[in-house]
Design an enzyme around this catalytic site. Structure first.
Site, short mmCIF file in Angstrom:
data_model
loop_
_atom_site.label_atom_id
_atom_site.label_comp_id
_atom_site.label_asym_id
_atom_site.label_seq_id
_atom_site.Cartn_x
_atom_site.Cartn_y
_atom_site.Cartn_z
N ARG A 190 0.90 -1.16 -0.11
CA ARG A 190 0.10 0.02 -0.12
C ARG A 190 0.96 1.32 -0.06
NH1 ARG A 190 -5.46 -0.14 1.63
NH2 ARG A 190 -6.18 -2.29 1.48
N ASP B 46 -7.36 -2.09 -7.03
CA ASP B 46 -7.96 -3.02 -5.79
C ASP B 46 -8.31 -4.20 -6.16
OD1 ASP B 46 -8.69 -1.95 -2.95
OD2 ASP B 46 -10.13 -3.33 -3.43
N ARG C 128 -6.91 12.16 -4.65
CA ARG C 128 -7.95 11.06 -4.57
C ARG C 128 -9.35 12.23 -4.64
NH1 ARG C 128 -11.84 9.38 -4.21
NH2 ARG C 128 -12.89 7.89 -2.79
N ARG D 4 -3.27 6.92 1.66
CA ARG D 4 -3.55 8.19 2.52
C ARG D 4 -2.66 8.66 3.37
NH1 ARG D 4 -8.85 5.47 4.48
NH2 ARG D 4 -7.31 3.65 4.39
N TYR E 16 -15.37 -10.81 0.63
CA TYR E 16 -16.35 -9.63 0.53
C TYR E 16 -17.45 -9.79 -0.18
CZ TYR E 16 -11.99 -7.07 2.38
OH TYR E 16 -11.23 -6.65 3.13
#
Ligand code: CP3
Length: 346
Positions: A28, A78, A41, A32, A154
């Protein structure tokens, strides 16, 4: 320059070489914790729109590379683009994470054709092409996907968090879960092969939810689908190295490393290096496994922990990385310091 100098250090290690200083990338690494990422973003309405914009995805990949001398770039995308391409609705709730329409509760599970799913992901492959053209030759480009079970959790639950509901559904409807995993094997194989065709130098399979599974279930939902996925990827003509990262697999990492066909094993934070060395096939490259929280703290805690990782994997082909993704609370200064420690400059 000799041929050897043209080969990115990451690929040399994936080919089984133990280097004096391990190559480093950070799971990652675009994200952020970087102010410039947070700014970028805001230019897309939704996270998926961001992922499907080749220009924005390429810029996100370049941001950490401009700051730090990392040895690899990872595609910005993703793991949930695969269910999206299979026709399941996916969205991201600010501050909470991903949401999908849960399969649990639906009587009949329907998906788009897995052989065609990758056709919907053309913008991702365009991003791979652009990134490949933008990065220096000595930096390896990593393509990736979620492993079938992780993506299935998920899809089943409609969200992350506790995975008990996905496990319960396996006990209730084992054949349906097997069929879901088969669908994901095919769609994910096509997706990975398309990334390599577009320029990815190697691949990582994220099995982020390998945790908490009894051995028989681990065999059926993790090992078997991953082995099928890798052999399908090979059947599609892909010969690049594949890193498998079964986070939380604990005592089952040995079975995973021996039976799935991976080239290299990603080691999570909780696993002692010696356990990974003993469990994996002799000479298998290992990646990991610094605690991401040391990048929040910095200072001596970071220095000591980074040295511990360097020493623990010294005798083996090693790729320095975290044992899990970097957190938004990490600081760019601490990442810079870590890269200097690993390069022997601090
Ligand atoms: O540099 C990189 O590694 C970026 C590419 C990348 C992302 N997600 C971007 C992202 C990669 C490799 C992933 C993998 C991923 N996605 C995994 C496996 C790795 C892991 O951490 O276990 C998983 C489980 C997902 C699913 C997912 N996507 C979750 C759980 C979340 C929410 C997490 C959070 O912290 O909010 C996402 C969103 C996501 N994917 C973000 C990023 C940068 C944050 C969302 C945003 O920026 O708005």
């Amino acid at each position: 320059m000799s041929d050897r100098e043209n080969v990115p250090a990451l690929l040399r290690v994936l080919n089984g070489e133990a280097l004096e200083r391990p190559p480093i990338w950070i799971m990652r690494q675009a994200g952020r914790y970087l102010p410039e990422y947070r700014e970028l973003r805001t230019r897309a309405k939704s996270f998926l729109e961001f992922c499907y914009s080749p220009a924005l995805a390429t810029e996100a990949v370049m941001q950490p590379l401009r700051r730090f001398p990392l040895d690899a770039a990872i595609l910005f995308s993703d793991i949930l683009v695969v269910p999206d391409a299979l026709g399941r609705k996916v969205w991201f709730v600010e501050g909470e994470g991903p949401r999908l329409e849960p399969l649990i509760g639906e009587e009949t599970w329907r998906f788009g054709e897995p052989e065609k799913a990758a056709q919907k992901l053309a913008p991702v492959y365009e991003a791979v092409e652009r990134i490949k053209a933008a990065i220096p030759k000595d930096i390896a480009l990593i393509g990736f996907a979620g492993a079938p079970w992780t993506v299935a959790t998920y899809m089943l639950q409609g969200r992350g968090g506790d995975k008990d509901d996905a496990r319960l559904e396996f006990y209730r409807r084992p054949e349906d879960v097997d069929a879901l995993l088969e669908t994901l094997v095919e769609a994910t194989a096509q997706h990975l092969a398309a990334q390599v065709k577009a320029g990815a130098d190697c691949l990582q399979i994220f099995e982020s939810w390998a945790e908490g599974l009894p051995p028989q279930m681990f065999q059926r939902v993790v090992i078997t689908p991953t082995r099928k996925l890798i052999s399908r990827v090979r059947e599609l003509g892909v010969d690049v190295p594949i890193i498998g990262f079964p986070r939380g697999a604990g005592a089952q990492i040995g079975a995973y490393a021996h039976q799935t066909g991976i080239t290299a094993l990603g080691v999570d934070t909780q696993t002692p290096a010696i356990e990974a060395l003993e469990a994996a096939p002799q000479g298998m490259p290992l990646q990991g496994n610094l605690d991401p929280l040391t990048l929040v703290i910095g200072g001596k805690a970071l220095e000591d922990a980074a040295q511990d990782v360097l020493i623990a994997f010294k005798e083996t082909p090693h790729i320095f990385n975290l044992g899990h993704g970097i957190t938004p609370q990490a600081t760019p200064e601490n990442v810079e310091k870590l890269v200097r420690i690993v390069k022997g400059e601090a």
